[in-house]
Design an enzyme around this catalytic site. Structure first.
Site, PDB file in Angstrom:
ATOM      1  N   ARG A  50     -13.169  26.815 -13.513  1.00  0.00           N
ATOM      2  CA  ARG A  50     -13.341  26.790 -12.051  1.00  0.00           C
ATOM      3  C   ARG A  50     -14.291  27.911 -11.605  1.00  0.00           C
ATOM      4  NH1 ARG A  50      -8.098  26.913  -8.234  1.00  0.00           N
ATOM      5  NH2 ARG A  50      -8.092  29.093  -8.872  1.00  0.00           N
ATOM      6  N   LYS A 149     -14.641  28.908  -4.859  1.00  0.00           N
ATOM      7  CA  LYS A 149     -13.667  29.967  -4.592  1.00  0.00           C
ATOM      8  C   LYS A 149     -14.462  31.247  -4.405  1.00  0.00           C
ATOM      9  CE  LYS A 149      -9.189  31.445  -6.277  1.00  0.00           C
ATOM     10  NZ  LYS A 149      -8.680  31.673  -4.932  1.00  0.00           N
ATOM     11  N   GLU A 182      -4.912  22.872   3.928  1.00  0.00           N
ATOM     12  CA  GLU A 182      -4.172  23.708   2.972  1.00  0.00           C
ATOM     13  C   GLU A 182      -3.659  24.928   3.724  1.00  0.00           C
ATOM     14  OE1 GLU A 182      -6.641  25.346  -0.148  1.00  0.00           O
ATOM     15  OE2 GLU A 182      -8.276  25.779   1.221  1.00  0.00           O
TER      16      GLU A 182
HETATM   17  N1  PMP Z   1      -5.954  27.438  -1.609  1.00  0.00           N
HETATM   18  C1  PMP Z   1      -6.546  28.637  -1.436  1.00  0.00           C
HETATM   19  C2  PMP Z   1      -7.399  28.843  -0.235  1.00  0.00           C
HETATM   20  C3  PMP Z   1      -6.335  29.667  -2.367  1.00  0.00           C
HETATM   21  O1  PMP Z   1      -6.918  30.856  -2.192  1.00  0.00           O
HETATM   22  C4  PMP Z   1      -5.487  29.438  -3.470  1.00  0.00           C
HETATM   23  C5  PMP Z   1      -5.182  30.544  -4.437  1.00  0.00           C
HETATM   24  N2  PMP Z   1      -6.199  30.754  -5.337  1.00  0.00           N
HETATM   25  C6  PMP Z   1      -4.912  28.164  -3.632  1.00  0.00           C
HETATM   26  C7  PMP Z   1      -5.165  27.191  -2.667  1.00  0.00           C
HETATM   27  C8  PMP Z   1      -4.038  27.840  -4.816  1.00  0.00           C
HETATM   28  O2  PMP Z   1      -4.839  27.703  -5.974  1.00  0.00           O
HETATM   29  P1  PMP Z   1      -4.287  28.078  -7.425  1.00  0.00           P
HETATM   30  O3  PMP Z   1      -3.095  27.214  -7.675  1.00  0.00           O
HETATM   31  O4  PMP Z   1      -5.416  27.759  -8.345  1.00  0.00           O
HETATM   32  O5  PMP Z   1      -3.939  29.520  -7.399  1.00  0.00           O
END
Ligand code: PMP
Length: 288
Positions: A50, A149, A182
């Protein structure tokens, strides 16, 4: 604490970067939050994939192979003698001038911080969280892909401020069309009639690694899983709601916008998923 900084391990106090780094000046960079459980790094390959995809999307040349980066992540844990940890892997555009031009930044800055994990209190899992929808809308995926990200979290921070002021644990962010996207640092799911529903990436949701694990686990348990658009109405009327994220893992939600979800206690399917996820983290991962 030893921090990995551009090829060297340095003590925390000496881990400093230039004020001309575009990570600081513009939030120009990418990152990952990763967990190690009992001597194994959970889903390390997926996190690195990622990160490299995020970097590629912003035309940032990592100048380091995935294998090399994997090795320094593991070394950071070894040097700090950590078996259970939260790992923050950051790659900024690097040092440039005061202008936006990323081509004037010849070398990315690579930073790895591994620290003891500050666990969410157990009551979050046994009693569940209260969360609220906030006014701050999620960045439009047409302006900025949620799958990058990036270091620019101001959109999420504005939503987090609203959650804090409303005295709830997390903020539900809607997209510009009013569909649930989200939370500020977690993905969101609801359960109705035994099936799971979560917003698609096109709604503005990050391709969360925990989200993926939950989808896989639920399907393996024979459950229906749909990625589709929905509004807060579906959360209010759901049997169960939960959030997923690397730090939070799988955490139940029992109250949305002051409305009680289900009977106000974490539901049976959420509890089962919490347990399955804990089992998975206990047995899978790259050995430190
Ligand atoms: N959405 C956002 C905006 C985030 O910052 C995160 C944390 N990284 C997640 C969802 C959850 O992603 P992950 O399960 O890969 O930590």
């Amino acid at each position: 604490m030893q921090i990995y900084l551009n090829g060297k391990f340095v003590p925390k106090e000496k881990a400093v970067i230039s004020v001309f780094d575009h990570g600081l000046l513009y939030g120009d960079g990418v990152f990952e939050g990763i967990r190690a459980y009992n001597g194994r790094v959970f889903k390390l390959e997926e996190h690195l994939d990622r990160l490299y995809r995020s970097a590629r999307a912003i035309v940032l040349d990592m100048k380091m192979s995935k294998n090399e980066l994997q090795e320094v992540v593991l070394q950071t844990l070894r040097v700090n003698n950590l078996k259970d940890a939260y790992i923050r892997l950051i790659v900024t555009r690097g040092e440039g001038d005061l202008g936006l031009d990323p081509l004037k930044c010849p070398k990315p800055s690579v930073i790895i911080i591994a620290d003891k994990i500050a666990l969410y209190p157990e009551t979050c899992y046994s009693k569940g969280l209260a969360i609220s929808t906030v006014c701050t809308r999620r960045n439009s995926p047409q302006a900025m892909s949620p799958n990058i990200k990036s270091l620019n979290y101001l959109n999420n921070i504005l939503a987090k401020i609203e959650a804090i002021q409303a005295k709830v644990s997390e903020a539900i962010m809607l997209n510009l069309e009013g569909y649930v996207a989200e939370c500020t640092g977690d993905n969101v799911f609801y359960i109705r009639d035994g099936g799971l529903v979560t917003p698609p990436h096109a709604a503005g949701a990050l391709d969360g690694i925990t989200r993926r694990c939950v989808i896989e686990m639920a399907k393996a348990q024979g459950r229906r899983v749909e990625e589709k658009l929905f509004t807060p109405f579906d959360l209010f009327t759901a049997d169960e709601v939960f959030l997923t994220g690397t730090a939070a893992e799988v955490v139940p939600v029992v109250c949305v916008d002051t409305r009680t979800i289900g009977d106000g206690r974490p539901g049976p399917i959420t509890k089962e998923l919490i347990q399955s996820f804990r089992d998975l983290t206990a047995r899978e991962g790259v050995l430190i």
